[in-house]
Design a protein around this motif. Structure first.
Motif, short mmCIF file in Angstrom:
data_model
loop_
_atom_site.label_atom_id
_atom_site.label_comp_id
_atom_site.label_asym_id
_atom_site.label_seq_id
_atom_site.Cartn_x
_atom_site.Cartn_y
_atom_site.Cartn_z
N GLN A 26 0.82 -1.28 -0.08
CA GLN A 26 0.03 0.04 -0.03
C GLN A 26 0.97 1.38 0.01
N THR A 28 0.81 5.57 0.14
CA THR A 28 0.12 6.82 0.73
C THR A 28 0.57 8.03 0.02
N GLY A 29 -0.15 9.00 -0.34
CA GLY A 29 0.47 10.20 -0.81
C GLY A 29 -0.41 11.58 -0.29
N ARG A 154 -2.16 11.26 -5.88
CA ARG A 154 -2.14 10.00 -6.16
C ARG A 154 -0.71 9.43 -6.84
N ALA A 157 1.21 8.85 -3.77
CA ALA A 157 0.94 7.51 -3.25
C ALA A 157 1.61 6.23 -4.21
N ASP A 160 5.30 5.95 -3.55
CA ASP A 160 5.43 5.64 -2.17
C ASP A 160 5.38 4.06 -2.05
N GLU A 184 -7.18 1.98 -6.14
CA GLU A 184 -7.30 3.16 -5.40
C GLU A 184 -8.27 2.71 -4.17
N SER A 219 -4.49 7.06 -1.24
CA SER A 219 -3.99 5.82 -0.76
C SER A 219 -4.31 4.57 -2.00
#
Length: 227
Positions: A26, A28-29, A154, A157, A160, A184, A219
């Motif tokens: 997963q 995240t941003g 996005r 994310a 990441d 998403e 996320s």
């Protein structure tokens, strides 16, 4: 004649498909943006000896408030009634029979107003308070075009997710392959907040308003192959 050949057991095992190795992570941003518009709830609450009187006073005051909103540059499409209420007002002390009698009525009319020019928000609140608005609350700041900020979150994310996947792959002694799926999970929208402002005409002052920055989060769940 037909001849049938049977492959040896070891050959069949070698031809079997090798299970695909994957890793699921997963990411995240976050994206920060300065709001350029606001939404606020405001209205008028009045009391009268009769229900008709309370409504009459309320309607007159609310009409003035809406006119002032128009003079402040708020278009009719940005003013929407959110509630209209009429309720009895009882004496605080019960009578000899132990019941509290109705001493009047309270009328309330609330609207939700969208302010598209944020620099005018403070002066608009000041103007409607002087015009008779008794309730001002629930100010929230928004972006007129939020997609650019959402897309930035996005991308953050996804970056990441790839960073995490590469770290796990390296720790496992594998190489990170291409992406199989992307899901998403959601976009975290900014929360509105209630200022709790209650103003009357005689107490109206210029209202300082600071929108600050909005944080928009994203996320994703990404599945990569491992090589």
């Amino acid at each position: 004649s037909l001849l049938a050949f049977a492959a040896p057991p070891n050959a069949m095992a070698q031809s079997a498909e090798v299970p695909l190795r994957t890793i699921t992570v997963q990411g995240t941003g976050e994206s920060l943006a300065v709001p350029d518009m606001a939404s606020v709830s405001l209205g008028v609450t009045t009391e009268g000896r009769s229900a008709a009187r309370a409504l009459e006073q309320n309607s007159r005051a609310m009409t003035t408030v809406i006119e002032v909103l128009g003079e402040a540059g708020i278009e009719p499409r940005d003013i929407a009634t959110s509630s209209v209420n009429l309720s009895p007002v009882y004496d605080q002390r019960p009578n000899q029979q132990g019941r509290r009698e109705i001493r009047g009525y309270r009328a309330s009319n609330q609207v939700r107003v969208r302010v598209r020019v944020l620099d005018t928000l403070g002066t608009t609140l000041d103007a409607v308070a002087k015009a008779g608005a008794t309730d001002i609350h629930g100010i929230s700041f928004n972006l007129s075009e939020p997609e650019e900020a959402r897309d930035a979150a996005r991308r953050d994310a996804m970056a990441d997710a790839r960073r995490r996947a590469a770290l796990y792959a390296e720790a496992a002694g594998a190489a990170l392959g291409p992406v199989l799926t992307i899901s998403e999970i959601g976009i975290a929208r900014p929360m509105s907040f209630d200022t709790g402002i209650a103003m009357r005409a005689e107490a109206a002052i210029a209202v300082p308003v600071a929108p600050g920055e909005q944080s928009i989060g994203a996320s994703v769940t990404v599945v990569y192959t491992l090589e």
